[in-house]
Design an enzyme around this catalytic site. Structure first.
Site, PDB file in Angstrom:
ATOM      1  N   ARG A  24      10.611  -1.589  10.716  1.00 59.60           N
ATOM      2  CA  ARG A  24       9.507  -1.119  11.556  1.00 59.60           C
ATOM      3  C   ARG A  24       9.339  -2.046  12.750  1.00 59.60           C
ATOM      4  O   ARG A  24       9.468  -3.259  12.613  1.00 59.60           O
ATOM      5  CB  ARG A  24       8.211  -1.124  10.733  1.00 59.60           C
ATOM      6  CG  ARG A  24       7.949   0.180  10.035  1.00 59.60           C
ATOM      7  CD  ARG A  24       6.799   0.086   9.066  1.00 59.60           C
ATOM      8  NE  ARG A  24       5.574  -0.484   9.626  1.00 59.60           N
ATOM      9  CZ  ARG A  24       4.411  -0.529   8.973  1.00 59.60           C
ATOM     10  NH1 ARG A  24       4.329  -0.034   7.751  1.00 59.60           N
ATOM     11  NH2 ARG A  24       3.356  -1.057   9.518  1.00 59.60           N
ATOM     12  N   ARG A  47      -1.593  -8.944  12.722  1.00 63.32           N
ATOM     13  CA  ARG A  47      -2.077  -7.899  11.801  1.00 63.32           C
ATOM     14  C   ARG A  47      -2.888  -8.504  10.663  1.00 63.32           C
ATOM     15  O   ARG A  47      -3.887  -7.942  10.230  1.00 63.32           O
ATOM     16  CB  ARG A  47      -0.895  -7.091  11.245  1.00 63.32           C
ATOM     17  CG  ARG A  47      -0.329  -6.106  12.274  1.00 63.32           C
ATOM     18  CD  ARG A  47       1.081  -5.683  11.946  1.00 63.32           C
ATOM     19  NE  ARG A  47       1.183  -4.914  10.732  1.00 63.32           N
ATOM     20  CZ  ARG A  47       2.335  -4.724  10.077  1.00 63.32           C
ATOM     21  NH1 ARG A  47       3.444  -5.247  10.533  1.00 63.32           N
ATOM     22  NH2 ARG A  47       2.352  -4.015   8.990  1.00 63.32           N
ATOM     23  N   ARG A  99     -10.035   1.334   7.541  1.00 64.16           N
ATOM     24  CA  ARG A  99      -9.712  -0.066   7.827  1.00 64.16           C
ATOM     25  C   ARG A  99     -10.882  -0.777   8.495  1.00 64.16           C
ATOM     26  O   ARG A  99     -10.766  -1.959   8.825  1.00 64.16           O
ATOM     27  CB  ARG A  99      -8.501  -0.134   8.766  1.00 64.16           C
ATOM     28  CG  ARG A  99      -7.167  -0.366   8.032  1.00 64.16           C
ATOM     29  CD  ARG A  99      -6.072  -0.294   9.068  1.00 64.16           C
ATOM     30  NE  ARG A  99      -4.892  -1.038   8.754  1.00 64.16           N
ATOM     31  CZ  ARG A  99      -3.743  -0.478   8.361  1.00 64.16           C
ATOM     32  NH1 ARG A  99      -3.656   0.812   8.162  1.00 64.16           N
ATOM     33  NH2 ARG A  99      -2.680  -1.218   8.156  1.00 64.16           N
ATOM     34  N   LYS A 125       0.828  -1.222   0.000  1.00 61.13           N
ATOM     35  CA  LYS A 125       0.000   0.000   0.000  1.00 61.13           C
ATOM     36  C   LYS A 125       0.854   1.260   0.000  1.00 61.13           C
ATOM     37  O   LYS A 125       0.624   2.187  -0.776  1.00 61.13           O
ATOM     38  CB  LYS A 125      -0.911   0.048   1.239  1.00 61.13           C
ATOM     39  CG  LYS A 125      -1.987  -0.985   1.293  1.00 61.13           C
ATOM     40  CD  LYS A 125      -2.941  -0.725   2.440  1.00 61.13           C
ATOM     41  CE  LYS A 125      -2.315  -0.843   3.821  1.00 61.13           C
ATOM     42  NZ  LYS A 125      -1.864  -2.208   4.152  1.00 61.13           N
ATOM     43  N   ARG A 148      11.164  -6.060   4.691  1.00 60.59           N
ATOM     44  CA  ARG A 148      10.906  -4.632   4.451  1.00 60.59           C
ATOM     45  C   ARG A 148      11.839  -3.768   5.297  1.00 60.59           C
ATOM     46  O   ARG A 148      12.094  -4.054   6.457  1.00 60.59           O
ATOM     47  CB  ARG A 148       9.451  -4.306   4.808  1.00 60.59           C
ATOM     48  CG  ARG A 148       9.146  -2.817   4.823  1.00 60.59           C
ATOM     49  CD  ARG A 148       7.691  -2.524   4.649  1.00 60.59           C
ATOM     50  NE  ARG A 148       6.842  -3.020   5.723  1.00 60.59           N
ATOM     51  CZ  ARG A 148       5.506  -2.995   5.666  1.00 60.59           C
ATOM     52  NH1 ARG A 148       4.894  -2.498   4.613  1.00 60.59           N
ATOM     53  NH2 ARG A 148       4.786  -3.453   6.672  1.00 60.59           N
TER      54      ARG A 148
HETATM   55  P1  AMP Z   1       0.359   0.725   8.372  1.00 64.22           P
HETATM   56  O1  AMP Z   1       1.566   1.596   8.308  1.00 64.22           O
HETATM   57  O2  AMP Z   1      -0.750   1.169   7.470  1.00 64.22           O
HETATM   58  O3  AMP Z   1       0.693  -0.740   8.197  1.00 64.22           O
HETATM   59  O4  AMP Z   1      -0.225   0.876   9.863  1.00 64.22           O
HETATM   60  C1  AMP Z   1       0.512   0.471  10.986  1.00 64.22           C
HETATM   61  C2  AMP Z   1      -0.424   0.239  12.155  1.00 64.22           C
HETATM   62  O5  AMP Z   1      -1.081   1.464  12.506  1.00 64.22           O
HETATM   63  C3  AMP Z   1      -1.566  -0.744  11.889  1.00 64.22           C
HETATM   64  O6  AMP Z   1      -1.177  -2.099  12.060  1.00 64.22           O
HETATM   65  C4  AMP Z   1      -2.594  -0.296  12.924  1.00 64.22           C
HETATM   66  O7  AMP Z   1      -2.253  -0.761  14.224  1.00 64.22           O
HETATM   67  C5  AMP Z   1      -2.419   1.229  12.914  1.00 64.22           C
HETATM   68  N1  AMP Z   1      -3.331   1.850  11.931  1.00 64.22           N
HETATM   69  C6  AMP Z   1      -2.987   2.426  10.742  1.00 64.22           C
HETATM   70  N2  AMP Z   1      -4.080   2.847  10.092  1.00 64.22           N
HETATM   71  C7  AMP Z   1      -5.141   2.535  10.866  1.00 64.22           C
HETATM   72  C8  AMP Z   1      -6.552   2.683  10.735  1.00 64.22           C
HETATM   73  N3  AMP Z   1      -7.099   3.237   9.634  1.00 64.22           N
HETATM   74  N4  AMP Z   1      -7.336   2.255  11.754  1.00 64.22           N
HETATM   75  C9  AMP Z   1      -6.810   1.708  12.867  1.00 64.22           C
HETATM   76  N5  AMP Z   1      -5.499   1.503  13.043  1.00 64.22           N
HETATM   77  C10 AMP Z   1      -4.657   1.904  12.062  1.00 64.22           C
END
Ligand code: AMP
Length: 219
Positions: free
Chosen positions: A162, A173, A88, A13, A127
């Site tokens: 990360r 996740r 999400r 993404k 990653r």
């Molecule tokens: P990402 O960088 O998009 O993989 O997001 C990392 C983490 O942030 C996710 O695993 C969630 O714990 C949190 N997170 C990111 N976006 C959302 C969202 N829209 N709703 C809830 N938690 C989020």
């Protein structure tokens, strides 16, 4: 134009949204990046969000929706945004529709990225991300390595893993994704604006190939 980049963790993404930002000149808004910045700065939101993120759970809807609403009111995204990692949950999608309706906007396209499960864990553990918050370039040490190991090609900063990219957290996740987020595929299919793209080495397609295809579709 409002574009959503949807997909399980590790489908690319961030990579696709970053490339679409460059190619279309529309700002990428990543809720994950906003949370990581808040965690680094030890803000109230950051301290709270960290508890959920490290367990592989979603940050509660009320907090997440509020930060997105605030972000979408900033001047650089007045005409559109590429939403990376938001919504999400169905609740977030419904609230997003309301937030946009007030501005006379709507979701124009949803890019749904899919990757075979067996490739996802491999992609995530390999990653590396740029530690510079302004750059945030994403690499994969096998599929898309930097020219110099551990150093960002774009800005020369150190590359890091990360904290939530461990095999154990990834499993949580993925589970969260299938329960909470996957229903959005049907939600946007019903709205008629969903494009599904396979990102997989099995078909020789990486994020950059998908971004190019999406730009052609949007033309
Ligand atoms: P990402 O960088 O998009 O993989 O997001 C990392 C983490 O942030 C996710 O695993 C969630 O714990 C949190 N997170 C990111 N976006 C959302 C969202 N829209 N709703 C809830 N938690 C989020």
């Amino acid at each position: 134009m409002i574009i959503i980049v949807l997909g399980a963790p590790g489908t690319g993404k961030g990579t696709v949204a970053g490339l679409l930002q460059e190619k279309l000149g529309i700002k990428q808004v990543s809720t994950g990046d906003i949370f990581r910045k808040n965690i680094k700065e030890r803000t109230e939101v950051g301290i709270l969000a960290e508890k959920y993120i490290t367990k592989g759970n979603l940050v509660p809807d009320d907090i997440t929706i509020k930060i997105v609403e605030e972000r979408l009111n900033e001047p650089d995204v007045i005409n559109g945004a590429i939403l990376d990692g938001f919504p999400r949950t169905i609740k977030q999608a419904e609230e997003l529709d309301k937030i946009l309706a007030v501005k006379g906007q709507k979701v124009d396209k949803v890019i749904n990225l899919t990757t075979p499960d067996e490739e996802i864990i491999e992609r995530i553990v390999n990653r590396r991300v740029c530690s510079n918050q302004e750059c945030k370039a994403i690499y994969n040490i096998l599929l898309n390595p930097p020219k110099i190991e551990g150093i960002c090609d774009k800005c020369g900063s150190e590359l890091v893993t990360r904290k939530d990219d461990t095999e154990e957290t990834v499993k949580a996740r993925l589970e969260t994704y299938f329960i909470e987020t996957n229903p959005l595929v049907e939600y946007y299919k019903n709205q008629g604006n969903l494009i599904t793209e396979l990102v997989s080495k099995s078909v020789n397609k990486l994020g950059k190939d998908v971004a190019n295809e999406v730009v052609q579709i949007l033309k």
